[in-house]
Scaffold this active site. Sequence first.
Site, PDB file in Angstrom:
ATOM      1  N   GLY A   1      37.219  52.049  30.991  1.00 54.07           N
ATOM      2  CA  GLY A   1      36.442  52.744  32.013  1.00 54.07           C
ATOM      3  C   GLY A   1      36.119  51.778  33.142  1.00 54.07           C
ATOM      4  O   GLY A   1      36.755  50.734  33.274  1.00 54.07           O
TER       5      GLY A   1
ATOM      6  N   ARG B   1      48.662  53.726  27.267  1.00 54.82           N
ATOM      7  CA  ARG B   1      47.459  53.881  28.083  1.00 54.82           C
ATOM      8  C   ARG B   1      47.266  52.717  29.053  1.00 54.82           C
ATOM      9  O   ARG B   1      46.419  52.766  29.946  1.00 54.82           O
ATOM     10  CB  ARG B   1      46.223  53.970  27.177  1.00 54.82           C
ATOM     11  CG  ARG B   1      46.250  55.125  26.215  1.00 54.82           C
ATOM     12  CD  ARG B   1      44.991  55.132  25.387  1.00 54.82           C
ATOM     13  NE  ARG B   1      43.846  55.399  26.222  1.00 54.82           N
ATOM     14  CZ  ARG B   1      43.339  56.599  26.445  1.00 54.82           C
ATOM     15  NH1 ARG B   1      43.873  57.643  25.871  1.00 54.82           N
ATOM     16  NH2 ARG B   1      42.294  56.756  27.210  1.00 54.82           N
TER      17      ARG B   1
ATOM     18  N   HIS C   1      61.713  69.740  60.240  1.00 51.07           N
ATOM     19  CA  HIS C   1      60.513  69.425  61.017  1.00 51.07           C
ATOM     20  C   HIS C   1      60.228  67.934  61.023  1.00 51.07           C
ATOM     21  O   HIS C   1      59.087  67.525  61.236  1.00 51.07           O
ATOM     22  CB  HIS C   1      59.322  70.210  60.470  1.00 51.07           C
ATOM     23  CG  HIS C   1      59.497  71.693  60.645  1.00 51.07           C
ATOM     24  ND1 HIS C   1      59.213  72.342  61.827  1.00 51.07           N
ATOM     25  CD2 HIS C   1      60.002  72.631  59.801  1.00 51.07           C
ATOM     26  CE1 HIS C   1      59.511  73.629  61.688  1.00 51.07           C
ATOM     27  NE2 HIS C   1      59.997  73.826  60.466  1.00 51.07           N
TER      28      HIS C   1
ATOM     29  N   TRP D   1      44.829  48.160  31.310  1.00 52.31           N
ATOM     30  CA  TRP D   1      45.399  48.529  32.593  1.00 52.31           C
ATOM     31  C   TRP D   1      44.404  48.010  33.606  1.00 52.31           C
ATOM     32  O   TRP D   1      43.299  48.538  33.732  1.00 52.31           O
ATOM     33  CB  TRP D   1      45.550  50.042  32.692  1.00 52.31           C
ATOM     34  CG  TRP D   1      46.227  50.492  33.949  1.00 52.31           C
ATOM     35  CD1 TRP D   1      47.571  50.609  34.164  1.00 52.31           C
ATOM     36  CD2 TRP D   1      45.597  50.889  35.177  1.00 52.31           C
ATOM     37  NE1 TRP D   1      47.818  51.036  35.445  1.00 52.31           N
ATOM     38  CE2 TRP D   1      46.626  51.221  36.100  1.00 52.31           C
ATOM     39  CE3 TRP D   1      44.285  50.987  35.610  1.00 52.31           C
ATOM     40  CZ2 TRP D   1      46.368  51.647  37.394  1.00 52.31           C
ATOM     41  CZ3 TRP D   1      44.020  51.407  36.914  1.00 52.31           C
ATOM     42  CH2 TRP D   1      45.067  51.742  37.782  1.00 52.31           C
TER      43      TRP D   1
ATOM     44  N   GLU E   1      58.206  67.776  41.622  1.00 52.40           N
ATOM     45  CA  GLU E   1      58.185  67.202  40.276  1.00 52.40           C
ATOM     46  C   GLU E   1      59.415  66.307  40.054  1.00 52.40           C
ATOM     47  O   GLU E   1      59.316  65.223  39.463  1.00 52.40           O
ATOM     48  CB  GLU E   1      58.114  68.333  39.234  1.00 52.40           C
ATOM     49  CG  GLU E   1      58.123  67.904  37.779  1.00 52.40           C
ATOM     50  CD  GLU E   1      56.949  67.011  37.370  1.00 52.40           C
ATOM     51  OE1 GLU E   1      56.021  66.811  38.161  1.00 52.40           O
ATOM     52  OE2 GLU E   1      57.004  66.478  36.247  1.00 52.40           O
TER      53      GLU E   1
END
Length: 613
Positions: A106, A27, A509, A79, A486
């Site tokens: 948070g 996390r 393009h 983090w 992906e």
Amino acid sequence: MCGIVAYAGPRPAAEVLIDGLKRLEYRGYDSAGIAVVVEGGPVSCVKSAGKVNALERLLRENTPELMEAAGCGIAHTRWATHGEPSDVNAHPHSDEKGKFYIVHNGIIDNYQTLRKRLAEQGCVFRSSTDSEVIAHLIARFYQGDLPRAVAAAVRQLSGTYGIAVVSPLHPGMIVAARKGSPLVIGLGEKENIAASDLAAILPSTRNVMYLNDGDLAVMTADSVEVRNFENMPIERETTRVEWSADAAEKGNYPHFMLKEIFEQPETVENAIRGRIDHEMKSALLSGLNLTPRELAEIGRIVIAGCGSSMHAGLVGEYFFEDLAGIPTEVEQAAEFRYRNPIIEPRTLVIPISQSGETADTIAAVREATAKGALVAALCNVVGSTVAREAGRGVYLHAGPEISVASTKAFTSQVTVLLLLALLFGRNRRMDRTDGARLIAEIEALPDMIRKVLEQVPEIERIAKRYAHCNDFFFIGRGPLYPAALEGALKLKEISYIHAEGYHAAELKHGPIALLDPAHPVVALANNIPGRDKMLGNIQECRARKAPVIALVTEGDAEAEALAGDVIRIPECSRYAAALPTVAALQLLAYYIAAERGCEIDQPRNLAKSVTVE
Ligand code: M6R
């Protein structure tokens, strides 16, 4: 982002917390810390920049007695959002007197206002984080009752938080609160553990209680009481989790990512199991809880998700339009939320999220619900916020996905989308024969992926050959266009190679200007509609001397002859093609990253679940 874990019980708290942090490290992993309250003693708080291993080393070398002390404690793996990763910005944070220690996951949106006010009142701040204000607020509100002080403090906060608090004034007690960031409590035998997710809890117990936004839990070794922020008691039900702790272990694999790639035949099988109605040639998805009439009334589908989940949605768009004739759009979840989406009474919104905790996807669910849409979620994590707030949907049953790069969740999402398309299609224009044909294809998916996994030696060889390159293009058409997106995402996030996914028709393009011998092109040239045009695109790339790695259908000699390197995908229809193709691209990305010596499971700057905007 960020993992928190809190323990109250008879075992040495620091050991339980460090083990929990290791399991939550996906996390966030730029710094970590713990605070342990031993009855009658001061709080021991140890923090360190770097990974959990660095913190553990520090603890074992400098404070071995703490690793053995009974007590209760809180821990955090970070983090960084506010303030660089450093010892001082690592959690836990405390007030100046060291009476209240907090960990927070948070973002506190109004922290600057609060910080200014608290500083004017004499508070001294040590870190640059938004989180530290929480500890100072609790100290200001404390009048002998910790839960009341925490409730008063969180009422001042705007933003998102999952927090856990300890104090030497209340040894044995942990107060946890949540708004917008996940918190779950594991109810053990004479011990309780709160954490950001199940991974930290499952080694101790499978009986859990999910907290809702606005819940405050008071936890000791023997009890868990839940209240609202006004201190009124609330009942929260206890559920038993199916996942075992082993499912979140690496086993003999060098990385979780490789383990999870190899689990796919089984996880796709799990996504299908019990969900085929052979008699009606349709799908059984009871979690949708929609009558045939309600299904038939759906006039439009909007899929919302982020990253790989959004790519799965883009594959699903083809299924829904082609097989069921339902107009479908896919929105990046943040875009959905902020663009004031048009929701008509017959719109079905499908949020897709492995974790069920992605901030933008949660916000999309809330926006859709507020606008009166029917919302049915595709989630992997049972009891997650998206799953609970949607109220209906289909679980992926892929087991815990630990590696930051999503693999098995993506293939399970696509599988479930195909099941949904079967259901919607049979409810509308698909006849029994076509239903039976699609069922046969769905049931063949696990074997198709198995066949791709058998090609590891060849894919590894190709990966080694191209691992030095710094730029890649991935091109595809139809449902293989999102597969190209992906493939590029997988490669860039774990190997730090610049990779772009393009629709093959888009190459001319603009991007073709970049092609040269240093720009390999991964061309998804399976034998499905669009294959002939893709062969033309391969020729165009070769004419610019770009090396081409082509994914072709087994036995397609013409396609093979055009490409420099070839990965063979089993023969299948356009509906099935994305799954074995993406499995091959996952392996390619994995072996390129391995060759470059990257930290595959924990790539720099990333975290598994993006719980902030
Ligand atoms: O948990 P979610 O499916 O909501 O997560 C969405 C994205 O953050 C996630 O797919 C991310 O892009 C992965 N790192 C991709 O491998």
